[in-house]
Each structure stands twice: as C-alpha cells, then as structure tokens.
Design a protein around this motif. Structure first.
Motif, short mmCIF file in Angstrom:
data_model
loop_
_atom_site.label_atom_id
_atom_site.label_comp_id
_atom_site.label_asym_id
_atom_site.label_seq_id
_atom_site.Cartn_x
_atom_site.Cartn_y
_atom_site.Cartn_z
N SER A 207 51.86 28.99 31.33
CA SER A 207 50.97 29.64 30.75
C SER A 207 50.28 28.42 30.03
O SER A 207 49.70 27.92 28.94
N ALA A 208 48.91 28.67 30.91
CA ALA A 208 47.72 28.11 30.96
C ALA A 208 46.48 28.82 30.03
O ALA A 208 46.78 30.43 29.92
N SER A 209 46.20 28.40 28.96
CA SER A 209 45.34 29.49 28.30
C SER A 209 43.88 30.06 28.73
O SER A 209 43.84 29.49 29.68
N ARG A 210 43.32 31.25 28.61
CA ARG A 210 42.10 31.28 29.17
C ARG A 210 41.45 29.99 29.64
O ARG A 210 40.23 29.85 30.11
N GLY A 211 41.50 29.47 28.22
CA GLY A 211 39.88 27.65 28.26
C GLY A 211 40.38 27.71 29.83
O GLY A 211 39.83 26.88 30.49
N GLN A 212 41.75 26.67 29.63
CA GLN A 212 42.42 26.06 30.39
C GLN A 212 42.27 26.99 32.30
O GLN A 212 42.33 26.00 33.01
N ILE A 213 42.38 28.36 32.06
CA ILE A 213 42.58 28.55 33.43
C ILE A 213 40.51 28.84 34.40
O ILE A 213 41.09 28.67 35.38
N PHE A 214 40.10 28.57 32.94
CA PHE A 214 38.39 28.21 33.25
C PHE A 214 38.45 27.72 34.10
O PHE A 214 37.92 26.99 35.41
N ARG A 215 39.07 26.08 33.59
CA ARG A 215 38.25 25.02 33.72
C ARG A 215 39.10 24.62 35.02
O ARG A 215 38.46 24.01 35.52
N LYS A 216 40.51 24.56 34.68
CA LYS A 216 41.31 23.68 36.09
C LYS A 216 40.62 24.98 38.02
O LYS A 216 41.18 25.08 38.29
N LEU A 217 40.62 26.49 36.96
CA LEU A 217 40.78 27.16 38.30
C LEU A 217 39.52 27.75 39.09
O LEU A 217 39.44 27.80 39.77
N ARG A 218 39.69 29.13 37.65
CA ARG A 218 38.09 29.30 38.17
C ARG A 218 36.70 28.75 38.29
O ARG A 218 35.77 28.44 40.03
N TRP A 219 36.49 28.04 37.31
CA TRP A 219 35.56 26.76 37.48
C TRP A 219 35.31 26.05 39.24
O TRP A 219 34.50 26.70 40.04
N PRO A 220 36.29 25.30 39.06
CA PRO A 220 36.26 24.65 40.50
C PRO A 220 36.35 25.72 41.91
O PRO A 220 35.82 25.05 42.73
N ALA A 221 36.62 27.14 41.63
CA ALA A 221 37.07 27.42 42.78
C ALA A 221 35.53 28.53 42.79
O ALA A 221 35.29 28.83 44.28
N SER A 222 34.72 28.18 42.06
CA SER A 222 33.12 29.44 41.99
C SER A 222 32.21 28.49 42.73
O SER A 222 31.20 28.60 43.15
N PHE A 223 32.65 26.52 43.34
CA PHE A 223 32.08 26.06 43.38
C PHE A 223 31.10 26.43 44.98
O PHE A 223 29.58 26.87 45.35
N PRO A 224 31.84 26.81 46.33
CA PRO A 224 31.56 27.22 47.38
C PRO A 224 30.44 28.23 47.17
O PRO A 224 29.86 29.03 47.83
N PHE A 225 30.30 29.28 46.29
CA PHE A 225 30.10 30.29 45.80
C PHE A 225 28.38 29.65 44.99
O PHE A 225 27.08 30.37 45.20
#
Lengths: 303, 372
Positions: A207-225
């Motif tokens: 039950s992560a919020s959109r902000g948490q999804i962004f901070r903890k998943l999307r943002w770190p996942a974007s580094f290789p790109f």
C-alpha cells in the motif's frame, strides 16, 4: 604453459590499449603526411618566387618548412601542441590571450545550461510518467523534436535575448539547456517506466503511495537510463555553448576563438581551440561517467 | 485526478465560460451577437462532453468541436479591437478553452489507449500542437509582444508564403547540394570502413572506443577549417557533414556486424557458406537495425552540420546563411520560417528512413505485431 612474458604480451594484444595506441600512431603519421602534402604547394610557390632559393631547395627543406609554416593549410600536430602549451601554460589564466580563460567561459555556460536542461528534462519526464494525457499528447512531440536541427535557432536565441538585455553567460546556457533537455526527458521516461509490472504490483500490495512508489522504486530504477542520457546531454551542452558564441561575434569563449581564427586565417589557433573543445567534451563526459560509477556502486548496481 | 475533482474543475470552467463575455475583454470591445452565439455553442458542446461519456468517440469529438468553436469566437473578439489591449474577459476565455482542449486530449488519449489505431493515436498530439500555436498567436497578439522578440504564427506563415522562392533556393543549397552528398559519402564511408575493419579484431578493439569518443566531441567546430580548405560554397558544408556522419555509422556497423548470434554463424558454417555469403545472407541482416539507427541519428546530425557550417561563411544562399543574416536584420519571422522548413525537412527525412527501416527489418521484435 605460456611463459609470464608471453602472457603479458597476450594481455596487451587482446586488451584495448595496444590497438588504440596503434591507431593513434597511424593517425599521427597520416596527419604529418597530410600536413606535408597540403602545405607543400604554398611552400614551393614561396621557393619559386625567391630567386636565391629557386631550383636549389631539397626535399629536406620542403618537409622542414611545410611543418613549420605560420599559417599552414594543415598545421602539424607538434605546432598545435606548442600553441596549446603557449596559450594554456605560459599565459596567466585570467588574461584573454589564455586559452584556459576562453575554455572556462565556454565550460561555465555549458555547465549552467547542462544543470538547467537536465533538471527541466527530469521534471518533464516525471510529469509525463504520472499524467497519462501528457504521455499521449506531449511525448510524441518530445520524440519528434529530436529530428529537428534545433541548433539552428541558436543565433536567434542569442540575439532575441540580447535585445531584452540578457547577454553573456545566460543566453548561451539557454541554448545548452535546450539541447540537453530532450535526451534527458526521453531517457528518464524510459527509466521511470522501467520497473516491471510485478515490482509495481508488489509495492502496491505494501500500500505504497504514489510518492513512495516514485521515491523507492521508479527513481532508483531510472539511474541506468539517466546517466547515458546525461552523457549525451553534457556533450551536447558543450556544442551548444560553442555554437552560441558564433553569431554575435562574442569576445570570449572557444567559439569566439574559432570564429576569430577563421576570419584571420590563423589555422593553428583554430586547431588548438578545436583540440581544447574536444578535451572539454571528453572530460565532461568522463566526469558524468565517474558520477555514474559512484552512484551505481552506491545503489548496488553493476558499477 | 479523481472523478469528483474532475467534475468540480469542469463545472467551475463552464461557470467561468458563462462569465467571460460579461467581463471587460479589452478597451472598447464588445462581444458581437455572432461571437456570443459561437461561444455559447462551444460551452454547450463542452458541457455535454464533460458529463456525458458513452465510451466512444462522440464525447471526444464534441469536446473538440467545442474547442474549435470557442477558439474562433475568442479570436474574433480579439481581432475586433482588443489587439494589444486584451483584458480579463479574454484571458478567462483562454483558460476555459485550455480546459476544454485538455478534456478533448484526455478523451482522445483514453480511446486511443483502449482501441489503438493510428488516427486516434495522432489525435491527442496534433491537438496539443495546434492548441500551442493558437495560444502563441493569442498571447502575442493580445499582449502585442514586439515582433523582434516573438512573431505571431500568422506572420511566420505570411513570411513563408511571401519568400517561398528564397526558402526553396535555401533548401536546395543546404539540403540537396550540401547535406545529401555529405550524408551519402559519410554514411557510405563509415559503413565500408566498418565492414573492412570487421575482419581484424585488433583494429576493431582500437576503433570502437575511439569512435565512441569522437561521437561525443563537438565535431561541428571543424566547420571553419573545412571552409578554409574547400571554399565558401557547398563542398565545405558537405565535408563537415561527412565528418559528422562517419563515426556514428562506423561504430554502429562494427557493433551491428557483431550482433549475429553464435548459433546462426555456426549454421552458416555447416552450410559451408563463404565469408561473402555469410556476410551478405546473415550478418548484414542482423546489422540492419544498428545501421538504420545510425542512419536516423545521422540525418539529424547532417542537417545541423550543414546549417551550422554556413555560419562560418557561405555564398548568399542557404538556410544557415538565411538564419544568420535575417537575425542580423531583426527579421525574426523569416528566421522562424527557415526553422520551420528545417524542422519539416528534418522530421520528413527521419520519417522516411523509419518507413524504409520498417520494410527492411520487419523481422525485428520491436516491429512485430503482438498476436491477438
């Protein structure tokens, strides 16, 4: 069993160092031969016009003189190195005869533009990823804008901003920012959407919020790109700053040196500005690569 | 946005839309009956589109129709005397239109995502593009922004029509004479050198890192040298384009020729295929996605090279020449007109290459249609 000597040789032969050095050496030889060939006509014309030297010059004279002309068609590499040494090391870095001063003028504009453009690009990518309508309506334009020669508007930006009183570093930085912005946006949209549906589902079950999804998943996942885009962007930023110095006949900067050199036929000056510009671009890309390795090691990626 | 928040925004917009004609639109400007009628029709269409969604195109088309009608009404009011003196009523109207346009984009995007189809997928981006141009026109005319800063799109269109001959000559000089030969020679040379180098792993290992490095360098800066060597006319520009396009093509060719999986290579060997046969029948095919990638990147690079090289000296024709001289004369509309030509030329060549790529690399996973 290979002897240790042999294996060191094998390593050298199969690594990158030896091939690169070989090709660089070949390039240097081609450069010298090219300099002799391209400059010889003018030197011979000079001999022919001189009654004392007419018909008495030797090939040795020709080679020596073609490689030490004051305004050669193609300067020899050592002439460029001497000019670089002279204008970088022997002149105080604050004087406008120092190439370091001009390089700094260009680099500072490029870096400010790079920072502005990358931040804007990342912000736009975040908006595109979170608003579906923007993704459908805006992303095609961002991609299409890659096919447009946007560098062509550089003179207009310089002059238009100049007419409302903005001169100096900022207009050039805007051009750099404008060039940086698109690759960063495209790379970041790819990066921010790179988490698998499985990972997204998992984090939703927490039950992560959109902000948490962004901070903890999307943002770190974007580094290789993010970092490959930043490398492209920083190289473009240097190009943007140089081209931004062309139209108004700016007084300082590597672009201004190129233009002045081409007006007065100072080929050695053009070549040394060109070499320094290439060094700047290579160093900036290298610096981004260094930050990339640090970050990926820190986040546990392959670094 | 939750649907409740969306309903509130849409309702507020409709109320604002009703209020707009009663607010001052500018000094001595009144809404004529026709404008008012168009505006109310736009609001009515918007209201239906906002709250009645049957899940097909009807709501999207209604929202689009409302946006168009409202845009016409608003511009007629602006044109009737509010030029440079636009006031609250007009800007409120523009905000209302923005929400309507957003609603239309939103609906088209939704249908496009659910059903696909090229026309539906294009609707949202085209709408955004047209809306941006309209807003640009409205703001520039409404605030009477000086022409030397930002000309309205109508001026740019007028400049394109009035100077069509000059623009065509510039296009021929820069695109046909300078860019295309340079592009063909640069890409061709990069490809041939790549194929030759492929036979020597030693050279490959040396050239690949160097080629990657050179691709990041500001190669455009060789333009003044090329102008000295090859003169002011198109050959010097073509030379810049050759240098700019050579390295990306070289690197892509080397990488592409290495892309054929081991299995396929072994298969070709079991057929006793010669080097040439393996190269032609298998490895070129595997390299095509890489090569087209380089061709597409190079088409943009080449146009940039040809235009920027003209900043260093040119005969009195050419897109780069036009841009730098018209900037000097503060004729910014003509500069924009040239940029429009460059943009269309750039994206058209990119699009054409993408189409050829589709037919050549139809087997590639990124182009295969998902079954079902």
């Amino acid at each position: 069993m290979a002897a240790p000597m042999n294996s060191a040789w094998e390593r050298l032969r199969h690594g990158h160092t030896l091939p690169i050095l070989t090709i660089l050496a070949a390039l240097a030889i081609v450069w010298y031969l090219g300099a002799i060939w391209l400059n010889s006509q003018r030197v011979i014309d000079g001999y022919e016009a001189d009654d004392e030297l007419k018909n008495k010059w030797t090939t040795g004279d020709l080679i020596r003189d073609t490689l030490s002309m004051e305004r050669p068609v193609l300067p020899a590499p050592d002439q460029v190195v001497v000019e670089l040494d002279h204008s970088v090391l022997e002149v105080a870095p604050t004087s406008n005869r120092s190439l370091l001063y001009h390089a700094w003028v260009t680099l500072s504009a490029a870096l400010v533009g790079f920072a502005l453009g990358s931040l804007l690009g990342i912000a736009l990518a975040i908006a595109i990823v979170h608003v579906a309508t923007l993704e459908r309506a805006l992303l095609p334009w961002v991609i299409a804008s890659q096919t447009i020669p946007i560098l062509a508007i550089a003179p207009m930006i310089i002059v238009v901003l100049g007419s409302i009183g903005l001169v100096g570093l900022l207009p050039k930085a805007f051009i750099s920012a404008y060039l940086c912005f698109f690759p960063v946006t495209i790379g970041m949209v790819k990066g921010l959407t790179s988490p698998e549906p499985l990972q997204l589902d998992l984090i939703r079950t927490y039950s992560a919020s959109r902000g948490q999804i962004f901070r903890k998943l999307r943002w770190p996942a974007s580094f290789p790109f993010l970092f490959p885009s930043l490398k492209i962007a920083v190289a473009l930023a240097v190009v943007g700053a140089i081209v931004g110095e062309l139209p108004t006949g700016a007084a300082a900067g590597l672009g201004a040196r190129l233009l002045a050199g081409s007006y007065y036929g100072q080929t050695v000056q053009i070549w040394s500005a060109l070499v320094l510009a290439s060094l700047l671009a290579a160093l900036s890309v290298g610096a981004v690569g260094w930050v990339e390795r640090l970050t990926l090691r820190h986040t546990g990626g392959e670094g | 946005m939750t649907s409740r928040a969306r309903d509130i925004v849409l309702t507020a917009t409709l109320v604002a839309g009703l209020a707009a004609p009663f607010l001052p639109a500018g000094s001595a400007v009144a809404w004529r009956p026709l404008d008012l009628g168009l505006w109310l029709a736009a609001l009515a269409a918007g209201a239906v589109a906002a709250f009645v969604d049957r899940g097909d195109e009807s709501a999207a088309i209604l929202a689009l129709a409302g946006t168009v009608l409202g845009a016409v009404a608003l511009y007629r009011v602006l044109d009737s005397g509010a030029r440079g003196a636009a006031a609250l009523g007009l800007w409120l109207g523009a905000v209302v239109l923005a929400v309507l346009a957003w609603r239309a984009m939103n609906l088209f995007a939704l249908i496009g995502r659910n059903r696909g189809g090229a026309a539906l997928n294009l609707a949202a981006p085209i709408l955004l593009g047209v809306w941006t141009i309209y807003l640009w026109q409205l703001v520039v005319v409404g605030l009477e922004i000086p022409r030397v800063l930002l000309p309205p799109p109508s001026d740019i269109a007028a400049a394109m029509v009035a100077s069509a001959r000059d623009l065509a000559l510039d296009f021929i000089q820069t695109f046909v004479r300078a860019m295309i030969p340079g592009y063909v020679i640069g890409c061709g040379a990069g490809f041939i050198v790549g194929v030759l180098v492929d036979r020597s792993p030693f050279l490959q290992r040396g050239l690949l890192p160097l080629g990657n490095l050179v691709s990041a360098l500001p190669i455009v800066a060789v333009a003044p040298i090329m102008v000295m060597w090859f003169g002011f006319d198109w050959p010097s520009k073509a030379a810049v384009v050759v240098i700019m396009t050579f390295f990306p093509m070289l690197v892509s060719t080397i990488a592409g020729l290495a892309a054929l999986p081991r299995m396929e290579l072994d298969l070709m060997r079991t057929y006793a295929a010669s080097y040439a046969q393996t190269l032609w029948l298998a490895r070129f095919q595997a390299a095509m996605p890489f090569i087209f990638n380089a061709l597409k990147i190079n088409s943009t690079l080449a146009l940039i090279g040809a235009i920027v090289a003209e900043f260093f000296g040119t005969p009195v024709v050419g897109m780069g020449f036009r841009i730098s001289t018209e900037v000097g004369r503060m004729n910014i509309a003509m500069v924009w007109a040239t940029i429009v030509v460059a943009a269309v030329a750039g994206s058209a060549s990119y699009g054409a290459l993408a189409l050829v790529e589709r037919s050549v690399t139809f087997w590639h996973p990124s182009l295969r249609k998902v079954a079902g």
